[in-house]
Structures are given as C-alpha cells and as structure tokens.
Design a protein around this motif. Structure first.
Motif, mmCIF file in Angstrom:
data_model
loop_
_atom_site.group_PDB
_atom_site.id
_atom_site.type_symbol
_atom_site.label_atom_id
_atom_site.label_comp_id
_atom_site.label_asym_id
_atom_site.label_seq_id
_atom_site.Cartn_x
_atom_site.Cartn_y
_atom_site.Cartn_z
ATOM 1 N N ASN A 83 40.843 -63.582 47.034
ATOM 2 C CA ASN A 83 41.723 -64.713 46.147
ATOM 3 C C ASN A 83 40.505 -65.722 45.781
ATOM 4 O OD1 ASN A 83 44.144 -63.579 46.702
ATOM 5 N ND2 ASN A 83 44.024 -64.647 48.954
ATOM 6 N N GLY A 84 39.875 -65.239 44.780
ATOM 7 C CA GLY A 84 38.889 -66.327 43.819
ATOM 8 C C GLY A 84 37.746 -66.367 44.681
ATOM 9 N N GLY A 85 37.568 -65.388 45.820
ATOM 10 C CA GLY A 85 36.203 -65.443 46.314
ATOM 11 C C GLY A 85 35.056 -64.633 45.658
ATOM 12 N N ILE A 86 33.819 -64.841 46.409
ATOM 13 C CA ILE A 86 32.681 -63.767 45.928
ATOM 14 C C ILE A 86 32.327 -62.619 46.762
ATOM 15 C CG2 ILE A 86 30.262 -63.853 45.106
ATOM 16 C CD1 ILE A 86 30.676 -66.595 44.135
ATOM 17 N N VAL A 87 32.327 -61.371 46.302
ATOM 18 C CA VAL A 87 31.939 -60.265 47.204
ATOM 19 C C VAL A 87 30.645 -59.509 46.396
ATOM 20 C CG1 VAL A 87 32.724 -58.337 48.506
ATOM 21 C CG2 VAL A 87 34.308 -60.158 48.057
ATOM 22 N N GLU A 88 29.867 -59.242 47.273
ATOM 23 C CA GLU A 88 28.608 -58.321 46.847
ATOM 24 C C GLU A 88 28.468 -57.443 48.011
ATOM 25 O OE1 GLU A 88 25.079 -60.340 45.860
ATOM 26 O OE2 GLU A 88 26.281 -62.106 45.167
ATOM 27 N N GLY A 89 28.406 -56.019 47.696
ATOM 28 C CA GLY A 89 28.194 -54.879 48.584
ATOM 29 C C GLY A 89 27.508 -53.771 47.854
ATOM 30 N N ALA A 90 26.976 -52.623 48.772
ATOM 31 C CA ALA A 90 26.969 -51.443 48.231
ATOM 32 C C ALA A 90 28.254 -50.710 47.535
ATOM 33 C CB ALA A 90 26.443 -50.538 49.330
ATOM 34 N N ASN A 91 29.152 -50.706 48.259
ATOM 35 C CA ASN A 91 30.402 -50.088 47.662
ATOM 36 C C ASN A 91 31.460 -51.354 48.086
ATOM 37 O OD1 ASN A 91 30.350 -47.114 46.543
ATOM 38 N ND2 ASN A 91 29.380 -47.055 48.387
ATOM 39 N N VAL A 92 32.402 -51.425 47.210
ATOM 40 C CA VAL A 92 33.514 -52.543 47.853
ATOM 41 C C VAL A 92 34.902 -52.186 47.569
ATOM 42 C CG1 VAL A 92 34.368 -55.095 47.178
ATOM 43 C CG2 VAL A 92 31.846 -54.320 47.160
ATOM 44 N N TYR A 93 35.528 -52.108 48.766
ATOM 45 C CA TYR A 93 36.777 -51.530 48.752
ATOM 46 C C TYR A 93 37.991 -52.659 49.256
ATOM 47 C CZ TYR A 93 34.210 -47.412 49.453
ATOM 48 O OH TYR A 93 33.185 -46.210 49.378
#
Length: 200
Positions: A83-93
């Motif tokens: 909800n309007g956050g920031i997500v960084e990763g190799a794969n994102v599910y």
C-alpha cells in the motif's frame, strides 16, 4: 575447563574462541546460535517494525504500509498488499496486489508477481506477471509483461517490455490513455537517455 561454543546451523568455530557465520542472515538463539537466511515478519511492515533491510530472503505475513521500505538481497514474499510502500528484492511476490498510491514502488532484479496493480510503479529485470488487472500503472519489464488471468485488463498508464506484452483486454470504453512500448529493454533505454543527457 573451556566451555564449548554454541555452534548451530550455518556457523563455525574459528581459532577456538570465535563463532562466525558462514552465510548472511539473522541470528536465531535457541540454546545454540544459528544463522537463518530468511527473515519472517508476522505482521505488517509499518510503525511497529520500521523499515526492513536484510541480506537474504524476507517473508511478510501482512502488508507493506505507505512510506515504509523493504529491501532484501533474496526473494520477498508478501502475503498481504503493498500500500504505497517501497519493495526491492531478487524476485517479489505479492499475494494481495499493489496499490501504489502514486508514491510506492516495486523493483526486482528478476520477476514480479502480483494479483493486481493500481496506480503502481513496478520495474523488473525479468518479467512482470499481473493476475487480474493493471490500472493507471507504470510497469517496465526487461522481458515479458503479462496480464492474462481473471479479467486480464490493462487500462491507463505506461507499460513497456523488452520482448512482449500479453493481456486479454487493453484500454476501455472511456478511451483511457494507455501507452504500450515493446522491443527495447526499458531500463537500458532509460539509462541510455540519462547518459545522453549527462553529456549534452
């Protein structure tokens, strides 16, 4: 008499007096010291947890709230929503979908999978798979951008893919402006444009 070091999983003894981790992760103490390569968050990522920055995989049983950041070197599994956050990763599910609120962003080195995207910004070095609808979103995939499950609707926004965009329906009866770009890796294109501007 020397007390033995509490050697656990993914740890080893060095020079008899030092217990070191053999991999990145979080410390788990259950009588022995173990290193767990996965961080599990039982609730939402928000005020109670603060931002997450983890060397390994992250599993979130709740949602990522607006203004908070999750950064991982491994895969990120979110059972709730972003909800309007920031997500960084190799794969994102993201099981619950992405409501970007025009300020959040998801970035993956490889693939992103979500049930829906609304006012979201998503970038993937590999592919983006949206199960239901992509509405008024900025989606950029190095290879494939797929919106083929359930309604399979793309309406509004900017969508770019290096090889292919797939959907059941693109646009709507309200003639919402929907821009699609295929054939050039969008991240490389942006880097090229930024480089050209810096030398102009």
């Amino acid at each position: 008499k020397m007390k033995p070091l509490p050697t656990g999983k993914n740890t080893e003894v060095k020079d008899e007096n030092f217990l070191i981790a053999t991999m990145d992760g979080q410390i788990v103490d259950n009588g022995k010291i173990n290193i767990d390569p996965q961080l599990s968050i039982r609730e939402d990522v928000g005020v109670a947890t603060g931002d997450i920055d983890f060397a390994g995989a992250v599993e979130i049983n709740g949602s990522v709230q607006a203004g908070f950041k999750v950064k991982a070197t491994g895969d990120v599994h979110i059972k709730g929503m972003v909800n309007g956050g920031i997500v960084e990763g190799a794969n994102v599910y993201v099981s619950g979908g992405v409501q970007g609120m025009s300020r959040g962003m998801i970035t993956a080195e490889q693939d992103v999978r979500a049930s829906f995207a609304e006012n979201a910004t998503i970038e993937a070095g590999g592919s983006i798979f949206i199960e239901d609808v992509a509405l008024h979103s900025d989606l950029r995939a190095g290879r494939l951008l797929s919106v083929e499950g359930k309604r399979g609707l793309i309406a509004g926004g900017y969508l770019a893919a290096g090889k292919e965009i797939r959907a059941k329906t693109i646009g709507n009866q309200a003639y919402t402006a929907t821009k699609l770009v295929v054939g050039v890796n969008p991240m490389l294109q942006r880097k090229y444009q930024e480089t050209c501007r810096s030398y102009a």
